[in-house]
Design a protein around this motif. Structure first.
Motif, mmCIF file in Angstrom:
data_model
loop_
_atom_site.group_PDB
_atom_site.id
_atom_site.type_symbol
_atom_site.label_atom_id
_atom_site.label_comp_id
_atom_site.label_asym_id
_atom_site.label_seq_id
_atom_site.Cartn_x
_atom_site.Cartn_y
_atom_site.Cartn_z
ATOM 1 N N ALA A 52 12.927 -15.794 -0.554
ATOM 2 C CA ALA A 52 12.867 -17.099 0.107
ATOM 3 C C ALA A 52 12.975 -16.958 1.623
ATOM 4 C CB ALA A 52 13.977 -18.006 -0.422
ATOM 5 N N ALA A 53 13.657 -15.910 2.087
ATOM 6 C CA ALA A 53 13.788 -15.648 3.523
ATOM 7 C C ALA A 53 12.568 -14.919 4.085
ATOM 8 C CB ALA A 53 15.055 -14.833 3.786
ATOM 9 N N GLY A 54 11.574 -14.659 3.242
ATOM 10 C CA GLY A 54 10.355 -14.025 3.700
ATOM 11 C C GLY A 54 10.400 -12.509 3.730
ATOM 12 N N ILE A 55 11.382 -11.907 3.058
ATOM 13 C CA ILE A 55 11.501 -10.449 3.012
ATOM 14 C C ILE A 55 10.892 -9.958 1.705
ATOM 15 C CG2 ILE A 55 13.100 -8.500 3.008
ATOM 16 C CD1 ILE A 55 15.102 -10.376 4.500
ATOM 17 N N ALA A 56 9.873 -9.122 1.788
ATOM 18 C CA ALA A 56 9.263 -8.553 0.583
ATOM 19 C C ALA A 56 10.331 -7.751 -0.147
ATOM 20 C CB ALA A 56 8.080 -7.667 0.958
ATOM 21 N N THR A 57 10.539 -8.048 -1.430
ATOM 22 C CA THR A 57 11.662 -7.468 -2.168
ATOM 23 C C THR A 57 11.232 -7.030 -3.555
ATOM 24 O OG1 THR A 57 13.156 -8.945 -0.984
ATOM 25 C CG2 THR A 57 14.017 -7.890 -2.951
ATOM 26 N N GLY A 58 11.625 -5.809 -3.916
ATOM 27 C CA GLY A 58 11.392 -5.292 -5.250
ATOM 28 C C GLY A 58 12.682 -5.299 -6.052
ATOM 29 N N ASP A 59 12.537 -5.392 -7.360
ATOM 30 C CA ASP A 59 13.675 -5.420 -8.280
ATOM 31 C C ASP A 59 13.807 -4.045 -8.929
ATOM 32 O OD1 ASP A 59 15.579 -5.926 -10.190
ATOM 33 O OD2 ASP A 59 14.522 -7.589 -11.124
ATOM 34 N N ALA A 60 14.585 -3.154 -8.305
ATOM 35 C CA ALA A 60 14.834 -1.784 -8.760
ATOM 36 C C ALA A 60 13.589 -0.909 -8.730
ATOM 37 C CB ALA A 60 15.479 -1.762 -10.143
ATOM 38 N N GLN A 61 12.547 -1.362 -8.060
ATOM 39 C CA GLN A 61 11.361 -0.543 -7.846
ATOM 40 C C GLN A 61 10.597 -1.118 -6.652
ATOM 41 O OE1 GLN A 61 8.792 -0.721 -11.241
ATOM 42 N NE2 GLN A 61 8.742 -2.920 -11.302
ATOM 43 N N ALA A 62 9.818 -0.298 -6.034
ATOM 44 C CA ALA A 62 9.057 -0.736 -4.857
ATOM 45 C C ALA A 62 7.754 -1.414 -5.276
ATOM 46 C CB ALA A 62 8.797 0.449 -3.940
ATOM 47 N N HIS A 63 7.880 -2.373 -6.186
ATOM 48 C CA HIS A 63 6.735 -3.137 -6.681
ATOM 49 C C HIS A 63 7.144 -4.595 -6.829
ATOM 50 C CE1 HIS A 63 5.320 0.830 -7.932
ATOM 51 N NE2 HIS A 63 4.121 0.298 -8.058
ATOM 52 N N VAL A 64 6.176 -5.460 -6.759
ATOM 53 C CA VAL A 64 6.335 -6.844 -7.184
ATOM 54 C C VAL A 64 5.263 -7.031 -8.244
ATOM 55 C CG1 VAL A 64 6.166 -9.255 -6.540
ATOM 56 C CG2 VAL A 64 7.237 -7.649 -4.985
ATOM 57 N N GLY A 65 5.670 -7.141 -9.483
ATOM 58 C CA GLY A 65 4.718 -7.132 -10.588
ATOM 59 C C GLY A 65 4.063 -5.759 -10.642
ATOM 60 N N SER A 66 2.744 -5.727 -10.625
ATOM 61 C CA SER A 66 2.049 -4.440 -10.656
ATOM 62 C C SER A 66 1.627 -3.982 -9.262
ATOM 63 C CB SER A 66 0.815 -4.544 -11.554
ATOM 64 O OG SER A 66 -0.078 -5.505 -11.022
ATOM 65 N N GLU A 67 1.941 -4.782 -8.251
ATOM 66 C CA GLU A 67 1.523 -4.470 -6.880
ATOM 67 C C GLU A 67 2.595 -3.674 -6.146
ATOM 68 O OE1 GLU A 67 -1.535 -5.249 -5.649
ATOM 69 O OE2 GLU A 67 -1.913 -5.927 -7.704
ATOM 70 N N PRO A 68 2.236 -2.507 -5.570
ATOM 71 C CA PRO A 68 3.213 -1.746 -4.796
ATOM 72 C C PRO A 68 3.513 -2.433 -3.470
ATOM 73 C CG PRO A 68 1.077 -0.677 -4.699
ATOM 74 C CD PRO A 68 0.946 -1.841 -5.650
ATOM 75 N N LEU A 69 4.762 -2.363 -3.036
ATOM 76 C CA LEU A 69 5.151 -2.897 -1.738
ATOM 77 C C LEU A 69 4.833 -1.859 -0.667
ATOM 78 C CD1 LEU A 69 8.590 -4.406 -2.769
ATOM 79 C CD2 LEU A 69 6.552 -5.686 -2.096
ATOM 80 N N THR A 70 4.383 -2.301 0.477
ATOM 81 C CA THR A 70 4.088 -1.398 1.586
ATOM 82 C C THR A 70 4.609 -2.014 2.876
ATOM 83 O OG1 THR A 70 1.919 -2.401 1.937
ATOM 84 C CG2 THR A 70 1.998 -0.461 0.498
ATOM 85 N N GLY A 71 4.692 -1.198 3.916
ATOM 86 C CA GLY A 71 5.136 -1.699 5.213
ATOM 87 C C GLY A 71 6.631 -1.883 5.253
ATOM 88 N N ARG A 72 7.080 -3.099 5.485
ATOM 89 C CA ARG A 72 8.509 -3.435 5.576
ATOM 90 C C ARG A 72 8.927 -4.177 4.314
ATOM 91 N NH1 ARG A 72 10.050 -4.849 11.516
ATOM 92 N NH2 ARG A 72 8.546 -3.633 12.675
#
Length: 136
Positions: A13-33
């Protein structure tokens, strides 16, 4: 929702990309910050003899990641402000005091793991926050 879910919800909600125990959101990998939330420990608090396991103490780790040391530190500071700010309590419980910053590791560089496929270096910092819970 448990404590980790509430923190993840607040970080997103604060606009920070966040993963739940993995660097993914769903099947999409998080990158950058971004940051990843890990539940480190949950234990019973000090309660009455009649009901010794009522209260809970939950430690959550926020691993903040960025393409540079400064970027990882900026993510960590923003995530820390959310972690120590007001959060809705987990289902069936309420907060029993303010959250605490427990400990953190210095920001460090992670080198690419596969020399055949070099990647840009990634920097990360891990901070642990403690939450005190009691039943409603």
């Amino acid at each position: 929702m448990n404590t980790a879910d509430r923190l993840i919800e607040a970080l997103r909600a604060a606009g920070i990309a966040t993963g739940d125990a993995q660097a993914h959101v769903g099947s999409e990998p998080l990158t950058g910050r971004y940051c990843v939330i890990w539940q480190v420990l949950e234990r019973a608090g000090e309660n009455t003899v009649a009901d010794p396991n009522t209260d809970r103490i939950v430690d959550l780790q926020i691993t903040s990641v960025g393409p540079s040391r400064r970027a990882a530190d900026q993510v960590a500071e923003a995530a820390g402000a959310v972690a120590l700010g007001p959060l809705p309590p987990p289902d069936g419980r309420t907060w029993m005091g303010a959250p605490e910053y427990v400990v953190g590791n210095p920001t460090s560089r992670e080198t690419p793991s596969d020399p055949a496929h070099p990647e840009a270096p990634v920097w990360s910092r891990a901070d642990i926050y403690r939450y005190y819970l009691t039943p409603l």
